[in-house]
Each structure stands twice: as C-alpha cells, then as structure tokens.
Design an enzyme around this catalytic site. Structure first.
Site, PDB file in Angstrom:
ATOM      1  CG  ASP A  83      34.752  48.342  60.119  1.00 10.55           C
ATOM      2  OD1 ASP A  83      35.850  48.422  60.693  1.00 10.55           O
ATOM      3  OD2 ASP A  83      34.336  47.282  59.620  1.00 10.55           O
TER       4      ASP A  83
ATOM      5  CE  LYS B 134      36.639  45.215  60.764  1.00 11.18           C
ATOM      6  NZ  LYS B 134      35.754  44.940  59.616  1.00 11.18           N
TER       7      LYS B 134
ATOM      8  CB  CYS C 153      32.094  44.936  61.209  1.00 10.25           C
ATOM      9  SG  CYS C 153      32.425  44.453  59.490  1.00 10.25           S
TER      10      CYS C 153
END
Length: 286
Positions: free
Chosen positions: A37, A158, A203
C-alpha cells in the site's frame, strides 16, 4: 526408546543449530518482497501518515524500498493496493449508511475519525473509521510516483468489498474472502516473505501475520514501514513477535538471504517443548 544422544540431537535440530537437510544450499529459500500500500493517499493525500497521531512520514519508505528492489535479488516482488469503492464501510463519511450494533462503544452521533465502532452487519464487526482514501481509480489510489514499480510484478488489490475492510493482502478482516496472493506465492514455491510499506500497525502487520499463519518464513522490514499511532504500532510489534515473525532492518536483508540454511524463528510453543526435553535429559539420562 530414545537415548540421551538422540534426544540431544532432536533438541539441537529444533533450535536450528544443526539441520542436516540444510547443510548445503540445495534447498535455498525462494524469496518474495511484499510492498504494501505505498499509495498517494497514505503519503501526501487524505490519509497521509504524517498527519496521523504517530507523526510518521510515509514517504520515507520509498527510497528504502527502491534500494531493496534494486540491490536485493528477490525471486518475486508483490505490490498490494487498497482499492475501495466510494461507499466503503471504513470511510467516516459513510457512517450513516449502515446501522451500528447496540454494543458499539461509540454512537454514530459521537463518532470521530479514528474511532472504533461496531456495525450490526451481518456479520457484527468492529471497524476503525478512516478518512475517505484509495477510492478505486482516483489519484489517491495510485502508487506514489517515486516508487519503483516493476513490470513483472504481482499486484493484489484489496478492500473492494464495500461492506468489509481488508488490511491484509491475503484476507479481508473477517477472513471471509481470500485474495489470490497465497496461491501466487505457492505457484512460485515461495518460502520466505519480506514485508514492508504502509502502514506498519495495520496492513503491513496484518499481512505478515497471515503469511506466518501459512507457514512462510516471514520478516517485517521495520525501517521500510511507517505507522499510524504509537500505541497500535507497539501492539502490532508484540503481535508480530508472538506470531513468530522476524523483525529485520533493510540493511540486513541481503546478508540474511545469503545465509545458507536459514531457519524459522522459534515459537514459544516450541520453546516449551525444548524445555521439557532438556528436563528429560537432565533427569532420565543414562
């Protein structure tokens, strides 16, 4: 009947000091770098970490990750992207789109950004409320322009389900839906994963714990990750250690990968077994 010598050999093998099957590098690890990310919104957008309680700058991971990609010969490089629809459950602005469960610690009227509420579902779920971020197709959802992004990458998107958040690159938060990541790593016979990116306490950490649960040797590159809040960073670090994840510095990754016969970190359960074996040796030896 185990002899003292055979039990001692078992103890040494479990400790990883001697592993006859790994005395040569015939079974060299197959490695994957998981870049989690590293997107505009987490660096200088709506959920920029530098504006979060820990005051950490997400941009600082970019040159470290680029150097890893350039200088370390990973077999596989994976990038994950938060990829949310505009009506995603995690967005504070969408709080009134869904009903809260009576057990919610905060009411809809009193809730603030970063609060945790409980939605009625189904299923009933706790959810941190975030600013709108990484909306599909938006500038905020794109890789940061300075990040090295390989053409032959594996890319995992995701968080596309509007009703469930997804911190891990393997699963949604309720473990109801799995991404293609585990299958992709298995197809490449990956044994070792090195996890970095944003954010450490959500994450990155969740991805590493799931990787360890799959039996992969798992490392978090701590100086190539940044987090949201000091409290949750420390909580995640403790969870990672408890899950058997190794915490490592980027400068040590290359030398670690070149070590022949790298072994899994010792889980606390294995340590208990070892202690019992040592006790047996000391009281029943012959």
């Amino acid at each position: 009947m185990y002899t003292v010598k055979s039990l001692f050999g078992l103890v040494i093998t479990v400790l990883g000091l001697v592993d006859p099957s790994l005395e040569t590098c015939d079974n060299s690890p197959v490695t994957a770098l998981l870049v989690i990310d590293v997107q505009n919104d987490f660096i200088n957008g709506s959920l920029a970490l530098k504006n979060s309680p820990a005051d950490q700058d997400g941009y600082e991971v970019v040159p470290i990750i680029n150097e890893l990609i350039q200088n370390v010969d990973f077999d596989v490089v994976v990038y994950s992207l938060d990829w949310h629809p505009a009506n995603h459950i995690s967005f504070f602005d969408n709080l009134n789109l869904r009903s809260l469960h009576p057990s919610s610690p905060v009411s809809a009227d009193d809730a603030q950004i970063y609060d945790v509420v409980t939605f009625s579902g189904p299923p009933i779920m706790n959810q941190t409320l975030w600013p709108n971020h990484c909306v599909q197709g938006s500038w905020g959802s794109e890789y940061h322009k300075d990040l090295t992004v390989l053409d032959n990458r594996i890319e995992i998107r995701k968080g596309a389900n509007p009703d469930i958040d997804s911190y891990s690159a393997f699963w949604d938060n309720n473990k109801l839906s799995e991404t293609t990541l585990e299958g992709a790593l298995r197809n490449h016979s990956v044994t070792d994963v090195y996890v970095c990116g944003l954010a450490y306490d959500y994450c990155v950490g969740s991805t590493a714990i799931d990787a360890a649960d799959y039996g992969l040797r798992t490392y978090v590159i701590e100086n190539a990750a940044r987090g949201v809040a000091d409290v949750t960073i420390e909580e995640m670090r403790n969870r990672l250690i408890g899950a058997g994840v190794t915490l490592i510095n980027a400068n040590d990754v290359k030398s670690d990968m070149q070590t022949c016969g790298a072994t899994y970190p010792i889980h606390s359960t294995l340590m208990n077994v070892i202690m019992l074996l040592v006790w047996f040796l000391s009281t029943h030896g012959n």
